[in-house]
Design an enzyme around this catalytic site. Sequence first.
Site, short mmCIF file in Angstrom:
data_model
loop_
_atom_site.label_atom_id
_atom_site.label_comp_id
_atom_site.label_asym_id
_atom_site.label_seq_id
_atom_site.Cartn_x
_atom_site.Cartn_y
_atom_site.Cartn_z
CG ASP A 113 -0.19 1.82 4.92
OD1 ASP A 113 0.68 1.13 5.47
OD2 ASP A 113 -1.32 2.02 5.40
CG PHE A 142 1.26 -6.57 -24.94
CD1 PHE A 142 2.44 -5.88 -24.70
CD2 PHE A 142 0.91 -7.60 -24.07
CE1 PHE A 142 3.26 -6.21 -23.63
CE2 PHE A 142 1.72 -7.95 -23.00
CZ PHE A 142 2.90 -7.24 -22.78
CG ASP A 143 -3.19 -9.77 -25.30
OD1 ASP A 143 -2.32 -9.56 -24.43
OD2 ASP A 143 -4.39 -9.47 -25.17
CE LYS A 150 13.69 7.61 1.62
NZ LYS A 150 13.31 6.89 0.41
CE1 TYR A 178 11.55 2.40 0.34
CE2 TYR A 178 9.30 2.65 -0.42
CZ TYR A 178 10.22 2.04 0.41
OH TYR A 178 9.82 1.07 1.28
CB SER A 213 12.03 0.08 9.99
OG SER A 213 11.67 0.84 11.06
CG LEU A 214 12.19 5.22 7.27
CD1 LEU A 214 11.20 5.93 6.36
CD2 LEU A 214 13.56 5.88 7.15
CB CYS A 259 -35.80 -9.93 20.66
SG CYS A 259 -34.84 -10.80 19.41
CG ASP A 280 -4.87 -3.68 -24.35
OD1 ASP A 280 -3.89 -2.91 -24.30
OD2 ASP A 280 -5.83 -3.63 -23.56
CE LYS A 334 6.41 5.26 7.28
NZ LYS A 334 5.70 4.02 7.15
CD GLU A 356 6.20 -0.02 1.80
OE1 GLU A 356 7.45 0.01 1.83
OE2 GLU A 356 5.49 -0.17 2.81
CB CYS A 406 -37.87 -14.01 18.90
SG CYS A 406 -37.22 -13.46 20.48
CB CYS A 446 -33.00 -11.73 22.93
SG CYS A 446 -34.38 -12.85 22.64
NE ARG A 483 12.15 -3.64 7.89
CZ ARG A 483 12.07 -3.87 9.20
NH1 ARG A 483 11.18 -4.70 9.65
NH2 ARG A 483 12.89 -3.27 10.02
CD GLU A 510 11.66 9.34 -1.26
OE1 GLU A 510 11.23 8.23 -0.85
OE2 GLU A 510 12.83 9.53 -1.59
CE LYS A 526 3.00 5.43 11.48
NZ LYS A 526 2.66 4.12 10.95
CB CYS A 574 -34.28 -15.94 19.86
SG CYS A 574 -33.80 -14.41 19.04
S1 IVH Z 1 13.00 4.59 2.96
C1 IVH Z 1 16.44 3.00 5.58
N1 IVH Z 1 10.97 5.65 1.71
O1 IVH Z 1 8.25 2.68 5.63
C2 IVH Z 1 15.15 3.51 5.15
N2 IVH Z 1 10.53 3.87 3.23
O2 IVH Z 1 8.66 2.77 8.59
C3 IVH Z 1 14.56 2.78 4.05
N3 IVH Z 1 8.18 3.21 3.33
O3 IVH Z 1 10.39 -0.05 6.02
C4 IVH Z 1 13.15 3.10 3.82
N4 IVH Z 1 7.43 4.65 1.86
O4 IVH Z 1 8.59 -0.14 4.18
C5 IVH Z 1 11.37 4.73 2.61
N5 IVH Z 1 9.28 6.65 0.49
C6 IVH Z 1 9.67 5.75 1.37
C7 IVH Z 1 8.76 4.85 1.97
C8 IVH Z 1 9.24 3.93 2.91
C9 IVH Z 1 7.10 3.65 2.66
C10 IVH Z 1 8.13 2.14 4.35
C11 IVH Z 1 9.23 1.11 4.25
C12 IVH Z 1 9.96 1.19 5.55
C13 IVH Z 1 8.94 1.79 6.44
C14 IVH Z 1 9.59 2.50 7.60
#
Ligand code: IVH
Length: 681
Positions: free
Chosen positions: A120, A39-40, A294, A228, A85-86, A411, A36, A118, A176, A414, A429, A139, A116, A318, A435
Amino acid sequence: MSQPSNDIEQRIGDLSSRLNQYNYQYYVLDNPSISDMEFDTLLKELEKLENEHPQYKSPSSPTQRVGGQPLNNFSQVTHRYPMLSLGNTYSKEEIVDFVQRAEQMLGKEGLEWVCELKYDGLAISLNYINGILSQATTRGNGIVGDDVTQNIKTIKTIPLQLQGDDYPADFEIRGEVIFPHKAFEEFNKIRVENGEEPFANPRNAASGSIKLLNPQEVAKRKLDCFLYFLLCEEDQRLSSVTHYEKLQMAKRWGFNIPRYLAIASNIEQIMDFIEYWDMQRKELPFDIDGIVIKLNDTTLWNALGSTAKSPRWATAFKFKAERVSSTLESVEYQVGRTGVVTPVANFTPVWLGGTWVKRASLHNADQISKLGIRIGDEVLIEKGGEIIPKIVEVKHREGNEHKEFEFITHCPVCGSELVKEEDIAGHYCPNYNHCSPQILGRFQHFISKKAMNIDSLGGEKMKYLLDNNLVADFADLYALTADNLIGLAAVDTDKKVSIQEKGATNILNALAQSKSVSFERVLFALGIRFVGEVVAKKIARHYINIDNIIAAQYEDLIQVDEIGEVIAKSLLSYFANAENLLLISKLKACGLHFEVEQSTIGSSLLGKSFVVSGVFENYSRESIKQTIEDNGGKVVSSISSKVNYLVCGDKMGAEKKRKAESLNVKMISEQEFSQLLNITN
Ligand code: IVH
C-alpha cells in the site's frame, strides 16, 4: 604530490561500487559486512574526491542518495509501456471466477499463479540503462507521469548500479514505494514536535514524500521500495522466462523483490495465501491492502490481453478495512467555535492502518445512544476511508449492560447549561460571548485564510494574545501595536512560540491588509452559526450591506435563495445580541468593509429579482444563479409579487408556474435569460 587523474578516476569508481555493494548488503539483505563507521569514512572520502574532481562523478554514485538540488517542478515523462492498474475485488468468489475465466480463455487447467502481497504505497517505474538507474517515473495518469529520479535515488534499497552482467541493456522494473511503520512513526513524531500536521497514514506520507521537490527532504524520510514487475519486451532471452524466475533474476541484480511469494497451482492454495495474510498482515512492518495474483507463465499474458485499465493475467484481492478491538476508557467533550459540543471517545491505544489510534469522534448524543456505549465496553474500531478512526461496534463487558451512558448537561468549560435544539443533531453551549474555546475558535476562524486572511498571526499566537488579555473581541486586533506583540510568549510554557520584531511587523501588515477584504468574507469571518462561505456570499450579495441584514425579518430572510429556517433563525439570534451589534460598529470604525463594493460585481441586473426553476440545457441551475448574482441581481427561492423574472427550465415545478402566472411575474427561458444579459451588458 598530486595523484595521476586515472588513479583518481579508478579510486572513485572503486569506492562507488564498493559502497553500493555495502549498501545493498545493509539495506536489502539486512546483513552488513562493514561497520557504519567504516562505511561513513569511505563515503566521506568519495564525497571529497568527487567534489575535487566532479568530472568523474557518476550518476550511480552512492553520494547521490543524500539528495540533489531542489527542483522547480517535475518534468513529464510518457511511459514506454502504459502503467496499468489491477482489477480488484473483496470477494473470494470473484477470484475463483477470475481464475476460471483465464483457464477457459486459454483452454488449460492447473495454471500456476504467483501470489504476492499488495503493497500500500505509491507505484513507481524505474528505467535502467546499462545497469545504471536512468529514470524513475510516477504512475501519473498511467500514460504520462512525473520524473522523480532524484527523489527515488534517496531510497537506499533501490540500486543505482546493478550487480552481475546478465541484465538487459535497457529495461523497466515497476514496484511500490512504501513508508515502513517504524520510519513513518518517527517521521510523524518529528512533524508534531515541529508543530506540523502529522500524515494520516503511511501511504499518504509515501506518496507526499515522492512528490516533494526537494530531494534532500525526501532523503530524510526512510522510505523503502519493493519491485514486483519486470518489463523487457525487447530482450528475447527473457521472453519465455516465468514471472517468478524474472523476480529471482531481479533479486540477483540487486533489487528488493517481494519477500513473501508463493506459487499456487490451484484455487485452494490461492485462498490459503489470502487467508494467511489477512490474519498476519498486522505483524508486517509495513502496510499491505490485499494480495495480488499473477499468472506465472508470461508467454500466456498476451493471449489473455488487457482491458483498457487492467490486465487479464493478474488481479488483486483487497482486504476489508481492518478492525481492531479496544476498551473504551472515557468520553471527553470538545467545544467548537460555534458552541457545538462533540463527544470524543478515548480508548486504549491500538495499532490500526499504520498508526496508533486512541481517540474517535462520537459525533453527538444520538450516535452515542445508537452505538449504546458504556465506559469499559469493548469497542471495535475501523478507519473510515482508511483514515479517520471510528467506532463501528460495541460489545458490553460483563456488568456493563445495565449502566446507562449519560451525556453531559453543562458545558465542560464554562459550565453553562447545554441546549439541545429539535432540528439540530447535538448539543451546544449557548454562552456565545464568554465560553473560552468558542472565543478562541472564533478568533482562529476570523484570521483564517478564507476569512480575513491574517495568516501570520496563526492559531497558536492567537491563543497567546487571548491568554495575555491583549484582545477580547475582533476589533481589539486592529488596535494592536508592535510593542504589544514583541516578546509575547506563551502562558502555558510547554509551547515555544514567541513573537519577535519581524513577526510583529508581519502581523501588523496582515491586519492592515485585511481591511480591504470584501464584505462577503467579513460576514463569513464573523463566525455566525451556519453561515459558511457560500451562504455569506449569498446574503451579502442579496442585502448589499450589513444594515439591511440587521433589519431583515424572518419572512424576508427565508426568501433568499438557499437560506432556510435554520440559517434565518441563527442570523436573527446573532443580530438580536447587543454585544454583536456593538462589535459590528467597532469593526466598522476600524475600517472593515460592511458593504458590497459595486465595482466587484456587474450591475446589469441590479435591482432585479429572480427565481430559477427546473433543468436547463446549456447551464446548470447553479451557474445561472451565479450569473444573476455576478451581475448584481438577486436570487430568491419562492415566487412573490416582488420577483421580476422566473427563469424556466425543463421539469419546472407546476406550483411555481401557476403562482408566477397569477402574480404576473415574467417567465423567461434559458435563451431569453441570455438575451437579457446581452441587452443589459
Ligand atoms: S502488479 C499490470 N504487484 O496495486 C499490473 N501491483 O491496484 C502491475 N501494487 O498500480 C501491477 N502491490 O501500485 C502489482 N505485488 C504487486 C503490487 C501492486 C501493490 C499496486 C500497484 C498497482 C496497484 C493496482
